[in-house]
Design an enzyme around this catalytic site. Structure first.
Site, PDB file in Angstrom:
ATOM      1  N   GLU A 284      26.460 -10.225  -6.741  1.00 38.34           N
ATOM      2  CA  GLU A 284      25.555  -9.068  -6.823  1.00 38.34           C
ATOM      3  C   GLU A 284      26.425  -7.854  -7.132  1.00 38.34           C
ATOM      4  OE1 GLU A 284      21.752  -8.962  -3.900  1.00 38.34           O
ATOM      5  OE2 GLU A 284      23.642  -9.108  -2.876  1.00 38.34           O
TER       6      GLU A 284
ATOM      7  N   SER B 261      28.271  -6.717   2.577  1.00 41.96           N
ATOM      8  CA  SER B 261      27.055  -7.536   2.534  1.00 41.96           C
ATOM      9  C   SER B 261      25.802  -6.690   2.564  1.00 41.96           C
ATOM     10  CB  SER B 261      26.990  -8.425   3.777  1.00 41.96           C
ATOM     11  OG  SER B 261      28.015  -9.352   3.788  1.00 41.96           O
TER      12      SER B 261
ATOM     13  N   ASN C 241      20.853 -10.330   1.130  1.00 44.38           N
ATOM     14  CA  ASN C 241      20.731 -10.321   2.593  1.00 44.38           C
ATOM     15  C   ASN C 241      19.441  -9.710   3.108  1.00 44.38           C
ATOM     16  OD1 ASN C 241      22.959 -11.780   3.527  1.00 44.38           O
ATOM     17  ND2 ASN C 241      24.270 -10.136   2.766  1.00 44.38           N
TER      18      ASN C 241
ATOM     19  N   HIS D 120      29.528  -7.997  -4.661  1.00 41.21           N
ATOM     20  CA  HIS D 120      29.188  -8.834  -3.504  1.00 41.21           C
ATOM     21  C   HIS D 120      29.237 -10.315  -3.877  1.00 41.21           C
ATOM     22  CE1 HIS D 120      25.985 -10.043  -0.298  1.00 41.21           C
ATOM     23  NE2 HIS D 120      27.200 -10.217   0.150  1.00 41.21           N
TER      24      HIS D 120
HETATM   25  N1  CAA Z   1      35.647 -23.101   0.530  1.00 42.85           N
HETATM   26  C1  CAA Z   1      35.879 -23.589  -0.694  1.00 42.85           C
HETATM   27  N2  CAA Z   1      35.282 -24.715  -1.181  1.00 42.85           N
HETATM   28  C2  CAA Z   1      34.426 -25.352  -0.353  1.00 42.85           C
HETATM   29  C3  CAA Z   1      34.140 -24.894   0.947  1.00 42.85           C
HETATM   30  C4  CAA Z   1      34.796 -23.720   1.385  1.00 42.85           C
HETATM   31  N3  CAA Z   1      34.570 -23.194   2.600  1.00 42.85           N
HETATM   32  N4  CAA Z   1      33.251 -25.747   1.512  1.00 42.85           N
HETATM   33  C5  CAA Z   1      32.977 -26.697   0.592  1.00 42.85           C
HETATM   34  N5  CAA Z   1      33.681 -26.460  -0.530  1.00 42.85           N
HETATM   35  C6  CAA Z   1      33.668 -27.255  -1.761  1.00 42.85           C
HETATM   36  C7  CAA Z   1      34.214 -28.618  -1.480  1.00 42.85           C
HETATM   37  O1  CAA Z   1      35.620 -28.630  -1.663  1.00 42.85           O
HETATM   38  C8  CAA Z   1      33.471 -29.497  -2.474  1.00 42.85           C
HETATM   39  O2  CAA Z   1      34.112 -29.524  -3.723  1.00 42.85           O
HETATM   40  P1  CAA Z   1      34.971 -30.822  -4.162  1.00 42.85           P
HETATM   41  O3  CAA Z   1      34.558 -31.973  -3.295  1.00 42.85           O
HETATM   42  O4  CAA Z   1      34.617 -30.996  -5.579  1.00 42.85           O
HETATM   43  O5  CAA Z   1      36.371 -30.412  -3.932  1.00 42.85           O
HETATM   44  C9  CAA Z   1      32.145 -28.780  -2.711  1.00 42.85           C
HETATM   45  O6  CAA Z   1      32.304 -27.451  -2.173  1.00 42.85           O
HETATM   46  C10 CAA Z   1      31.017 -29.464  -1.988  1.00 42.85           C
HETATM   47  O7  CAA Z   1      31.401 -29.601  -0.635  1.00 42.85           O
HETATM   48  P2  CAA Z   1      30.960 -30.777   0.324  1.00 42.85           P
HETATM   49  O8  CAA Z   1      30.655 -32.004  -0.507  1.00 42.85           O
HETATM   50  O9  CAA Z   1      31.969 -30.905   1.403  1.00 42.85           O
HETATM   51  O10 CAA Z   1      29.679 -30.236   1.059  1.00 42.85           O
HETATM   52  P3  CAA Z   1      28.286 -29.770   0.490  1.00 42.85           P
HETATM   53  O11 CAA Z   1      27.842 -30.546  -0.685  1.00 42.85           O
HETATM   54  O12 CAA Z   1      27.415 -29.674   1.672  1.00 42.85           O
HETATM   55  O13 CAA Z   1      28.549 -28.262  -0.036  1.00 42.85           O
HETATM   56  C11 CAA Z   1      28.424 -25.986   0.438  1.00 42.85           C
HETATM   57  C12 CAA Z   1      29.113 -27.300   0.770  1.00 42.85           C
HETATM   58  C13 CAA Z   1      28.663 -25.619  -1.037  1.00 42.85           C
HETATM   59  C14 CAA Z   1      29.066 -24.917   1.319  1.00 42.85           C
HETATM   60  C15 CAA Z   1      26.886 -26.131   0.710  1.00 42.85           C
HETATM   61  O14 CAA Z   1      26.687 -26.617   2.016  1.00 42.85           O
HETATM   62  C16 CAA Z   1      26.120 -24.856   0.536  1.00 42.85           C
HETATM   63  O15 CAA Z   1      25.782 -24.468  -0.577  1.00 42.85           O
HETATM   64  N6  CAA Z   1      25.805 -24.184   1.673  1.00 42.85           N
HETATM   65  C17 CAA Z   1      25.077 -22.919   1.648  1.00 42.85           C
HETATM   66  C18 CAA Z   1      26.003 -21.808   1.235  1.00 42.85           C
HETATM   67  C19 CAA Z   1      25.309 -20.486   1.164  1.00 42.85           C
HETATM   68  O16 CAA Z   1      24.110 -20.321   1.351  1.00 42.85           O
HETATM   69  N7  CAA Z   1      26.115 -19.449   0.893  1.00 42.85           N
HETATM   70  C20 CAA Z   1      25.646 -18.087   0.901  1.00 42.85           C
HETATM   71  C21 CAA Z   1      25.914 -17.494   2.270  1.00 42.85           C
HETATM   72  S1  CAA Z   1      25.295 -15.846   2.392  1.00 42.85           S
HETATM   73  C22 CAA Z   1      26.466 -14.918   1.657  1.00 42.85           C
HETATM   74  O17 CAA Z   1      27.504 -15.359   1.239  1.00 42.85           O
HETATM   75  C23 CAA Z   1      26.171 -13.462   1.581  1.00 42.85           C
HETATM   76  C24 CAA Z   1      26.477 -12.661   2.770  1.00 42.85           C
HETATM   77  O18 CAA Z   1      26.736 -11.473   2.566  1.00 42.85           O
HETATM   78  C25 CAA Z   1      26.419 -13.149   4.143  1.00 42.85           C
HETATM   79  P1  NAD Z   2      36.563 -12.097   8.301  1.00 45.03           P
HETATM   80  O1  NAD Z   2      36.400 -11.667   9.715  1.00 45.03           O
HETATM   81  O2  NAD Z   2      36.727 -13.541   7.985  1.00 45.03           O
HETATM   82  O3  NAD Z   2      37.827 -11.329   7.637  1.00 45.03           O
HETATM   83  C1  NAD Z   2      38.037  -9.947   7.692  1.00 45.03           C
HETATM   84  C2  NAD Z   2      39.542  -9.706   7.531  1.00 45.03           C
HETATM   85  O4  NAD Z   2      39.777  -8.310   7.341  1.00 45.03           O
HETATM   86  C3  NAD Z   2      40.376 -10.125   8.741  1.00 45.03           C
HETATM   87  O5  NAD Z   2      41.418 -11.007   8.323  1.00 45.03           O
HETATM   88  C4  NAD Z   2      40.966  -8.802   9.281  1.00 45.03           C
HETATM   89  O6  NAD Z   2      42.279  -8.965   9.803  1.00 45.03           O
HETATM   90  C5  NAD Z   2      40.979  -7.966   8.020  1.00 45.03           C
HETATM   91  N1  NAD Z   2      40.956  -6.520   8.252  1.00 45.03           N
HETATM   92  C6  NAD Z   2      40.153  -5.823   9.098  1.00 45.03           C
HETATM   93  N2  NAD Z   2      40.403  -4.499   8.968  1.00 45.03           N
HETATM   94  C7  NAD Z   2      41.377  -4.361   8.025  1.00 45.03           C
HETATM   95  C8  NAD Z   2      42.049  -3.256   7.432  1.00 45.03           C
HETATM   96  N3  NAD Z   2      41.756  -2.005   7.812  1.00 45.03           N
HETATM   97  N4  NAD Z   2      42.991  -3.486   6.470  1.00 45.03           N
HETATM   98  C9  NAD Z   2      43.280  -4.749   6.072  1.00 45.03           C
HETATM   99  N5  NAD Z   2      42.672  -5.845   6.606  1.00 45.03           N
HETATM  100  C10 NAD Z   2      41.729  -5.651   7.557  1.00 45.03           C
HETATM  101  O7  NAD Z   2      35.309 -11.486   7.509  1.00 45.03           O
HETATM  102  P2  NAD Z   2      34.585 -12.030   6.183  1.00 45.03           P
HETATM  103  O8  NAD Z   2      33.543 -13.001   6.571  1.00 45.03           O
HETATM  104  O9  NAD Z   2      35.619 -12.392   5.185  1.00 45.03           O
HETATM  105  O10 NAD Z   2      33.818 -10.708   5.722  1.00 45.03           O
HETATM  106  C11 NAD Z   2      34.495  -9.640   5.073  1.00 45.03           C
HETATM  107  C12 NAD Z   2      33.480  -8.759   4.349  1.00 45.03           C
HETATM  108  O11 NAD Z   2      32.774  -9.560   3.397  1.00 45.03           O
HETATM  109  C13 NAD Z   2      32.425  -8.108   5.239  1.00 45.03           C
HETATM  110  O12 NAD Z   2      32.085  -6.848   4.727  1.00 45.03           O
HETATM  111  C14 NAD Z   2      31.247  -9.068   5.108  1.00 45.03           C
HETATM  112  O13 NAD Z   2      30.010  -8.467   5.370  1.00 45.03           O
HETATM  113  C15 NAD Z   2      31.372  -9.457   3.645  1.00 45.03           C
HETATM  114  N6  NAD Z   2      30.755 -10.743   3.283  1.00 45.03           N
HETATM  115  C16 NAD Z   2      30.786 -11.776   4.161  1.00 45.03           C
HETATM  116  C17 NAD Z   2      30.204 -12.995   3.791  1.00 45.03           C
HETATM  117  C18 NAD Z   2      30.251 -14.171   4.713  1.00 45.03           C
HETATM  118  O14 NAD Z   2      29.522 -15.141   4.474  1.00 45.03           O
HETATM  119  N7  NAD Z   2      31.053 -14.158   5.757  1.00 45.03           N
HETATM  120  C19 NAD Z   2      29.589 -13.126   2.532  1.00 45.03           C
HETATM  121  C20 NAD Z   2      29.602 -12.034   1.648  1.00 45.03           C
HETATM  122  C21 NAD Z   2      30.171 -10.831   2.036  1.00 45.03           C
END
Ligand code: CAA
Ligand code: NAD
Length: 283
Positions: free
Chosen positions: A152, A119, A190, A140
């Site tokens: 990304e 991330s 991020n 990403h």
């Molecule tokens: N996995 C797979 N599919 C999922 C899911 C999950 N965890 N959660 C929801 N869905 C699917 C559902 O199955 C549904 O599809 P169908 O009904 O057609 O089967 C669809 O998404 C919509 O779901 P819901 O109607 O239950 O709920 P919603 O309309 O609120 O959508 C959401 C759910 C898409 C997650 C929405 O809330 C959303 O866009 N949230 C924000 C997500 C976001 O910002 N993501 C980026 C996070 S940051 C990141 O990823 C980067 C990082 O490095 C941290």
């Molecule tokens: P998570 O905690 O759900 O899963 C991580 C998994 O990796 C666990 O099942 C753990 O058992 C496994 N693991 C740890 N060390 C290991 C190793 N050496 N060999 C094999 N398996 C190992 O974490 P996550 O949320 O899936 O995040 C995973 C990566 O993706 C991180 O780098 C995170 O920053 C990135 N990411 C996370 C998100 C998010 O929304 N959570 C979005 C984009 C990218």
């Protein structure tokens, strides 16, 4: 270069989603985790989501069976010797990631591309753990992977144009939209998202409003699909903290200081949805 066999390392919420998307797009996928239980949970999540797609009429029973046939659970990193592309999705920690990449460099065929779903961590540093930095790249995906369209693609300092092009073409094959990004802490996604989440946590910490009201402001006031605290729980509070630490250290700027409340929750094991408790409680 032709990619047929892919390994995804880490069967958590991101790894299982990435494996599902590759398997649905016709690739043979090894889903690897060092933890048996995490691996079983990841496979189970994929099965449930495919069943839901069948129920919704987006996938046939035959398509579901074919997708599952293309998916091989693995607890042995040596399975990567058969792979053209490996995507690492383990914990957001540089030492863990570089240790995985070092091993992959000795196991995988010479032509294989090694990608990280990190991330925020520098791709250049991850690549330096290998003897093939030109074949190391950031891929990403966004959470939840089967739903979110963006990938990304991060170029490390030494990533070759050929590696970049292969991964960009592959992203289109997965029906996702690639964006090219240079190697800076937090990339684009991020660097922008996480300070907003951190600020929402400060807002809670300073007693400005309740979690629910903070989230309502951003949902109804700004049309965000989830409020920032709900989103932080969804991402994982450990991951949010690690990303803030990378931004804080990488830019050496106090504006990225992680909120003490975020640290406290992570220390308590309140990691959000995946642990059952974060800013909200989950059954
Ligand atoms: N996995 C797979 N599919 C999922 C899911 C999950 N965890 N959660 C929801 N869905 C699917 C559902 O199955 C549904 O599809 P169908 O009904 O057609 O089967 C669809 O998404 C919509 O779901 P819901 O109607 O239950 O709920 P919603 O309309 O609120 O959508 C959401 C759910 C898409 C997650 C929405 O809330 C959303 O866009 N949230 C924000 C997500 C976001 O910002 N993501 C980026 C996070 S940051 C990141 O990823 C980067 C990082 O490095 C941290
Ligand atoms: P998570 O905690 O759900 O899963 C991580 C998994 O990796 C666990 O099942 C753990 O058992 C496994 N693991 C740890 N060390 C290991 C190793 N050496 N060999 C094999 N398996 C190992 O974490 P996550 O949320 O899936 O995040 C995973 C990566 O993706 C991180 O780098 C995170 O920053 C990135 N990411 C996370 C998100 C998010 O929304 N959570 C979005 C984009 C990218």
């Amino acid at each position: 270069m032709t990619i047929k066999n892919v390994m995804v390392i880490g069967a958590g919420q991101m790894g299982s989603g990435i494996a599902q998307v590759f398997a649905q797009s016709g690739f043979h996928v090894y889903l690897n985790d060092r933890d048996d239980k995490a691996l079983a949970k990841g496979i189970n999540t994929i099965e449930k989501l495919l069943t839901r797609a069948v129920d919704k009429g987006r996938l046939t029973e035959e398509g579901k069976a074919e997708t599952l046939n293309r998916l091989t659970p693995s607890t042995n990193l040596e399975d990567a010797k058969l792979c053209d592309l490996v995507i690492e999705a383990v914990v957001e920690n540089m030492d863990v990631k570089t240790s995985v990449f070092k091993q992959l460099d000795t196991i995988t065929p010479k032509h294989a591309i090694l990608a990280s779903n990190t991330s925020s961590l520098p791709i250049t540093e991850i690549a330096s753990a290998t003897n093939r930095p030109e074949q190391v790249i950031g891929m990403h995906f966004m959470n939840p992977v089967p739903v979110m369209k963006l990938v990304e693609i991060i170029r490390g300092l030494q990533t070759s144009d050929e590696t970049y092009q292969t991964i960009e073409d592959m992203t289109h094959q997965l029906q996702k939209t690639p964006v090219e990004v240079n190697d800076f802490p937090g990339f684009v996604s991020n660097r922008i998202l996480m300070p907003m989440i951190n600020e929402a946590i400060y807002t809670l910490y300073e007693g400005v409003a309740s979690p629910k009201d903070i989230d309502t402001v951003m949902k109804l006031g700004m049309n965000h699909p989830m409020g920032p605290l709900q989103l932080a729980d969804f991402i994982g509070l450990d991951t949010c903290l690690y990303i803030m630490e990378v931004l804080h250290e990488g830019f050496a700027d106090s504006k990225y200081r992680p909120c003490p409340l975020l640290r406290k929750y992570v220390k308590a094991g309140w990691l959000g949805k995946k642990s059952g408790r974060g800013f909200y409680q989950y059954d």
